[in-house]
Design an enzyme around this catalytic site. Structure first.
Site, PDB file in Angstrom:
ATOM      1  CE  LYS A 172      14.196  38.868  36.540  1.00  0.00           C
ATOM      2  NZ  LYS A 172      13.610  39.075  35.232  1.00  0.00           N
ATOM      3  CD  GLU A 220      -1.924  34.279  34.939  1.00  0.00           C
ATOM      4  OE1 GLU A 220      -1.749  33.426  34.032  1.00  0.00           O
ATOM      5  OE2 GLU A 220      -1.882  35.501  34.756  1.00  0.00           O
ATOM      6  CB  CYS A 267      -1.938  33.156  30.207  1.00  0.00           C
ATOM      7  SG  CYS A 267      -0.260  33.623  30.521  1.00  0.00           S
ATOM      8  CD  GLU A 303       0.338  29.314  27.126  1.00  0.00           C
ATOM      9  OE1 GLU A 303      -0.355  30.312  27.315  1.00  0.00           O
ATOM     10  OE2 GLU A 303       1.396  29.115  27.727  1.00  0.00           O
TER      11      GLU A 303
END
Ligand code: SIN
Length: 489
Positions: free
Chosen positions: A180, A255, A289, A390
């Site tokens: 997906k 992750e 990331c 982040e």
């Protein structure tokens, strides 16, 4: 630059050998983040179509898993070759739907293909073990078998590589997969699905379903035939997936977010450190990331280092990713822009100052308001959002430190533990600091550590599991222990 429509990806989902639309007829619009132009519409599938994709994978599984490793290698190798053959077309498509500069998109296609190539080779090296038994009458065998039907939910920041990093090892191990892709970037995924058919994977081994994330993920979790989910995305979503996975005790690889520190010690090669810091920070406009989000510089070299960074960042060309020489494209969408603005505003409110950049720019008419200037912010303190969360944008917060201990303490001051970097010329410091940093990936004098052969993944709230190398393949295998008795005469 526009893409020839003949070169576009399919606009349907791949279930078994069929290209299908959503049962409801719903579609999702894919827009170019640089211009807001409509690129294509893809099916807005939900649970029913996902169940059919799982059916197709479950049907394909027995034959695929019983193929020899050599036989599984062939379509994998072919897929690698097809991706490299179509590299330019795939890169153009990626830039169009994701916004990253064309040179980066080309790099990502080669990076994505390298996971398939590695998996093709690694398929032949999935070894079991025999273990000495404590009884003369017994033998102990440890088998490694495929997990079964697997699902992948992939992000928009690397529309191809985050798929192949999961798909390659899954297929190498003998699993079948339903992918997906992110709603913003489904076209690269569908293009890969088309190449998978050309590579002659049996129907059902690779399935791609686009549409509503909640409905599709819900269908994965409701179906006990799905034995594993691999997800790349935010820590917030990862936490909720972990809860949902508990119903059927589904295996997970996650992750998740990162908040990488990059430490520059006063014995570092400052030119190399500044080049590494800028390349790392500005990759994909800061939307990775593993981007350096907290740059820590030893006080004695602070001014020189930040000056070097500034000169490099101010030289970068901002514009649509398809334009010649552009190094900084648009952010993915308006929410991303708002987040960057909010982080910068919060930092400035709390006393930080802008060294360069610090706001949106308009490279030229006809472009959307999503181009954020390469930015350096100084005077960072631990209470700022930019220190804790982040940012996912082209903003480099820089902070001075005095001692090695202080640098390590600041670097480890995070709930995240994905990647960390540092620059030093002192070999004993290099090992000491690498061991002390609480991160899964360490770049020591290296700000570009990602590679198909190494284990990529985080500690703390950056996730569980590893992708890449033999470890990435092992994630798609189960160990089975066979105790073989009655061996003595
Ligand atoms: C990521 O940002 O999730 C992946 C980055 C990489 O593979 O280098």
């Amino acid at each position: 630059m526009t893409i020839n429509p003949k070169n576009m990806a399919p606009r349907s989902c791949l279930i078994g050998a069929e290209w299908v639309g959503a049962d409801s007829g719903e579609t999702i619009e894919v827009r170019d983040p640089a211009t807001d132009e409509l690129v294509a519409s893809v099916p807005g599938c939900a649970a029913a179509e996902t169940r059919r994709a799982i059916d197709a994978a479950a049907k394909a599984l027995p034959k695929w898993r019983s193929r020899t490793a050599q036989e599984r290698t062939r379509p994998l190798r072919r897929l690698y070759e097809l991706m490299m053959r179509d590299r330019e077309r795939l890169a153009l498509l990626m830039t169009r739907e994701q916004g990253k500069p064309l040179a980066e998109a080309r790099g990502e296609i080669a990076y994505a293909a390298s996971f398939i190539e590695w998996a093709a080779e690694e398929a032949k090296r999935i070894y079991g073990l025999t273990v000495p038994a404590s009884s003369p009458d017994k033998r102990i065998l440890v088998l490694r078998q495929p997990v079964g039907v697997c699902a992948a939910i992939t992000p928009w920041n690397f529309p191809a590589a985050m798929i192949t990093r999961k798909l390659g090892p899954a297929l190498a191990a003998g699993c079948a997969m339903v992918v997906k892709p992110a709603e913003q970037t489904p076209l690269s995924a569908l293009a890969l699905g088309e190449l998978a058919l050309e590579a002659e994977f049996p129907p059902g081994v690779v399935n791609i379903v686009t549409g509503d994330a909640k409905a599709i993920a819900g269908a994965f979790f409701d179906d006990p035939r799905v034995r594993k989910l691999s997800f790349t995305g935010s820590t917030e979503v990862g936490r909720s997936l972990m809860k949902s996975a508990s119903d059927h005790v589904m295996r997970l690889s996650l992750e998740l977010g990162g908040h990488a520190p990059l430490i520059v010690f006063d014995d570092a090669d400052l030119e190399a450190a500044a080049a590494g810091a800028v390349a790392n920070k500005m990759r994909n406009m800061g939307q990775t990331c593993i981007c350096a989000n907290r740059i820590l510089v030893q006080r004695g070299v602070y001014d020189e280092f930040v000056g070097l960074m500034q000169r490099r960042m101010e030289r970068m060309k901002v514009g649509a990713g398809s334009e010649q020489g552009v190094e900084v494209g648009p952010l993915i969408d308006d929410d991303a822009v708002e987040k960057v603005k909010a982080h910068v505003a919060d930092a400035l409110d709390k006393g930080a100052t802008v060294r360069t950049g610090g706001g949106l720019v308009k490279p030229h008419k006809g472009l959307a308001n999503r181009f954020y200037a390469p930015t350096i912010i100084e005077g960072i303190t631990s209470d700022m959002r930019i220190w804790r969360e982040e940012t996912f944008g082209p903003v480099a917060p820089v902070r001075a430190f005095d001692t090695e201990d202080e640098a390590i303490k600041l670097a480890n001051d995070s709930i995240y533990g994905l990647a960390a970097y540092f620059y030093t010329r002192d070999a004993s410091r290099l090992m000491r600091v690498a061991e002390a940093l609480e991160y899964g990936v360490i770049g020591a004098n290296d700000a570009a550590p990602s590679t198909a052969q190494a284990p990529f993944g985080g500690v703390k709230q950056s996730g569980v599991g590893r992708e890449g190398g033999r470890w990435g393949v092992e994630e798609y295998t189960e160990l089975k222990f066979v105790s073989w008795g009655g061996v003595s005469k």
